[in-house]
Design an enzyme around this catalytic site. Structure first.
Site, PDB file in Angstrom:
ATOM      1  N   GLU A  70       0.813  -1.215   0.000  1.00 34.92           N
ATOM      2  CA  GLU A  70       0.000   0.000   0.000  1.00 34.92           C
ATOM      3  C   GLU A  70       0.851   1.271   0.000  1.00 34.92           C
ATOM      4  OE1 GLU A  70      -2.786   0.529   3.285  1.00 34.92           O
ATOM      5  OE2 GLU A  70      -3.666   2.242   2.257  1.00 34.92           O
ATOM      6  N   ASP A  90      -0.613  -5.038   3.119  1.00 35.85           N
ATOM      7  CA  ASP A  90      -1.161  -3.851   3.774  1.00 35.85           C
ATOM      8  C   ASP A  90      -0.557  -3.813   5.173  1.00 35.85           C
ATOM      9  OD1 ASP A  90      -2.519  -1.759   4.834  1.00 35.85           O
ATOM     10  OD2 ASP A  90      -4.463  -2.325   4.001  1.00 35.85           O
ATOM     11  N   ILE A  92      -0.808  -1.669   7.644  1.00 37.62           N
ATOM     12  CA  ILE A  92      -1.839  -1.432   8.666  1.00 37.62           C
ATOM     13  C   ILE A  92      -3.170  -1.316   7.925  1.00 37.62           C
ATOM     14  CG2 ILE A  92      -2.758   0.081  10.460  1.00 37.62           C
ATOM     15  CD1 ILE A  92      -0.022   0.963  11.194  1.00 37.62           C
ATOM     16  N   ASP A  93      -3.983  -2.335   8.024  1.00 40.00           N
ATOM     17  CA  ASP A  93      -5.318  -2.243   7.438  1.00 40.00           C
ATOM     18  C   ASP A  93      -6.245  -1.798   8.558  1.00 40.00           C
ATOM     19  OD1 ASP A  93      -7.262  -2.490   5.384  1.00 40.00           O
ATOM     20  OD2 ASP A  93      -7.989  -4.269   6.407  1.00 40.00           O
ATOM     21  N   THR A  95      -6.061   1.981   9.180  1.00 35.81           N
ATOM     22  CA  THR A  95      -5.219   3.087   9.662  1.00 35.81           C
ATOM     23  C   THR A  95      -6.051   4.087  10.475  1.00 35.81           C
ATOM     24  OG1 THR A  95      -3.747   2.813   7.778  1.00 35.81           O
ATOM     25  CG2 THR A  95      -3.620   4.920   8.923  1.00 35.81           C
ATOM     26  N   ASP A 220      -5.954  -4.611   0.645  1.00 32.16           N
ATOM     27  CA  ASP A 220      -6.967  -4.787   1.698  1.00 32.16           C
ATOM     28  C   ASP A 220      -7.609  -6.176   1.602  1.00 32.16           C
ATOM     29  OD1 ASP A 220      -6.888  -1.995   2.563  1.00 32.16           O
ATOM     30  OD2 ASP A 220      -8.035  -1.512   0.770  1.00 32.16           O
TER      31      ASP A 220
HETATM   32  C1  IPD Z   1      -8.970   0.753   4.792  1.00 28.24           C
HETATM   33  C2  IPD Z   1      -9.798  -0.237   5.583  1.00 28.24           C
HETATM   34  C3  IPD Z   1     -11.224   0.224   5.702  1.00 28.24           C
HETATM   35  C4  IPD Z   1     -11.851   0.552   4.365  1.00 28.24           C
HETATM   36  C5  IPD Z   1     -10.995   1.501   3.561  1.00 28.24           C
HETATM   37  C6  IPD Z   1      -9.579   0.957   3.441  1.00 28.24           C
HETATM   38  P1  IPD Z   1      -6.348   1.114   5.113  1.00 28.24           P
HETATM   39  O1  IPD Z   1      -7.668   0.286   4.623  1.00 28.24           O
HETATM   40  O2  IPD Z   1      -9.752  -1.518   5.010  1.00 28.24           O
HETATM   41  O3  IPD Z   1     -12.019  -0.772   6.283  1.00 28.24           O
HETATM   42  O4  IPD Z   1     -13.099   1.134   4.574  1.00 28.24           O
HETATM   43  O5  IPD Z   1     -11.565   1.652   2.279  1.00 28.24           O
HETATM   44  O6  IPD Z   1      -8.799   1.891   2.711  1.00 28.24           O
HETATM   45  O7  IPD Z   1      -6.296   2.348   4.259  1.00 28.24           O
HETATM   46  O8  IPD Z   1      -6.538   1.432   6.541  1.00 28.24           O
HETATM   47  O9  IPD Z   1      -5.244   0.177   4.820  1.00 28.24           O
END
Ligand code: IPD
Length: 278
Positions: A70, A90, A92-93, A95, A220
């Site tokens: 990412e 990813d 940190i999924d 964030t 993700d």
């Molecule tokens: C996010 C998370 C979140 C989703 C966002 C993503 P990130 O990932 O998965 O649940 O609603 O669309 O971008 O950006 O924290 O790796």
């Protein structure tokens, strides 16, 4: 039969544990937040450091492998899936959860060969839940086998989705209209834990019966897709067709009946693709 990718998975598990420690330590300190594409697209130094830790450790051992991470993509790296063994990361999924110390924060890694997911690891590091899945070998949480609920009746189901702000008013309205459609089927409830990878693992272990989303990315989805599939779940595209890792959208469910019902009920909007729009 020998398993050619087992060593990669073992290495992945070790590096994911280290990354999890890094995330937990960072939560004890002040968190400096930066914006990416919009005021609701956040990144922290920890996202970047964790991704560097994971990629450098894997690169050292497997120098010919490819990576889609990412934060590397945010810094300009390509996000094109090839036949080469590829680590989709990813760091940190969730964030936004991390920034608010909301307890669903995961590290998600999926490993593909010839564009097929071979294994996935999702570490929900505040809960200390390590989800692992190897193609054809089942899914586990902290080493214990998990499986989907098997629920087939949408009106008895718990549905997960995420509802972030969208700049495009048409997309925003469609997202809200879809929520209303699903709620009024009715279903037992809708929840938004805030980490796509955790959402997929919640379906994988039977705590939820479905998850749908338009606008996420391959990093993700890759780790969790392996987990939910190996737990007996169904993954399809929002259109009802086959799941495509680079399509930025998916429906995950405990049964084909629920997945197809959600596909039939919700309205699509265009979110682009990971391999052409970055
Ligand atoms: C996010 C998370 C979140 C989703 C966002 C993503 P990130 O990932 O998965 O649940 O609603 O669309 O971008 O950006 O924290 O790796």
């Amino acid at each position: 039969m020998s398993d050619p990718w087992k060593e990669c998975m073992d290495h992945c598990l070790e590096v994911t544990k280290k990354a999890g420690e890094m995330v937990r330590e960072a939560l004890q300190k002040e968190i400096a937040v930066m914006q990416k594409s919009s005021p609701v697209d956040l990144v922290t130094e920890t996202d970047q450091k964790v991704e560097q830790l994971i990629i450098s450790s894997i690169k050292e051992k497997y120098p010919t492998h490819s990576f889609i991470g990412e934060e590397s993509v945010a810094a300009g790296a390509p996000s094109v899936l090839t036949d080469n063994p590829t680590w989709i990361i990813d760091p940190i999924d969730g964030t936004t959860n991390f920034v608010h110390r909301f307890p669903f924060v995961s590290i998600s890694i999926g490993f593909t060969v010839k564009k097929e997911i071979e294994f996935g690891i999702v570490y929900s590091c505040i809960e200390d839940k390590m989800y692992t899945a190897r193609k054809g070998k089942g899914a586990f949480c902290n080493g214990v086998p998990i499986k989907v609920s098997g629920q087939e009746d949408i009106s008895q189901s718990m549905v997960l989705t995420e509802m972030g702000f969208k700049n495009d008013p048409e997309q925003f309205n469609t997202m809200l209209a879809n929520l209303k459609t699903i709620l009024t089927l009715p279903v037992h409830g809708i929840r938004s834990p805030g980490s796509a990878a955790v959402n997929m693992c919640l379906v994988a272990c039977g705590s939820a019966d479905a998850y749908y989303h338009m606008g996420i990315h391959c990093w993700d989805m890759a780790g969790g897709a392996a987990v939910v599939k190996e737990a007996g779940g169904v993954i399809i595209d929002i259109s009802g067709g086959p799941f495509d890792l680079m399509s930025r959208r998916l429906i995950v469910a405990s049964s084909r009946a629920i997945a197809e019902r959600i596909a039939k009920e919700i309205t699509e909007f265009n979110v682009g693709r990971d391999d052409t729009d970055n």
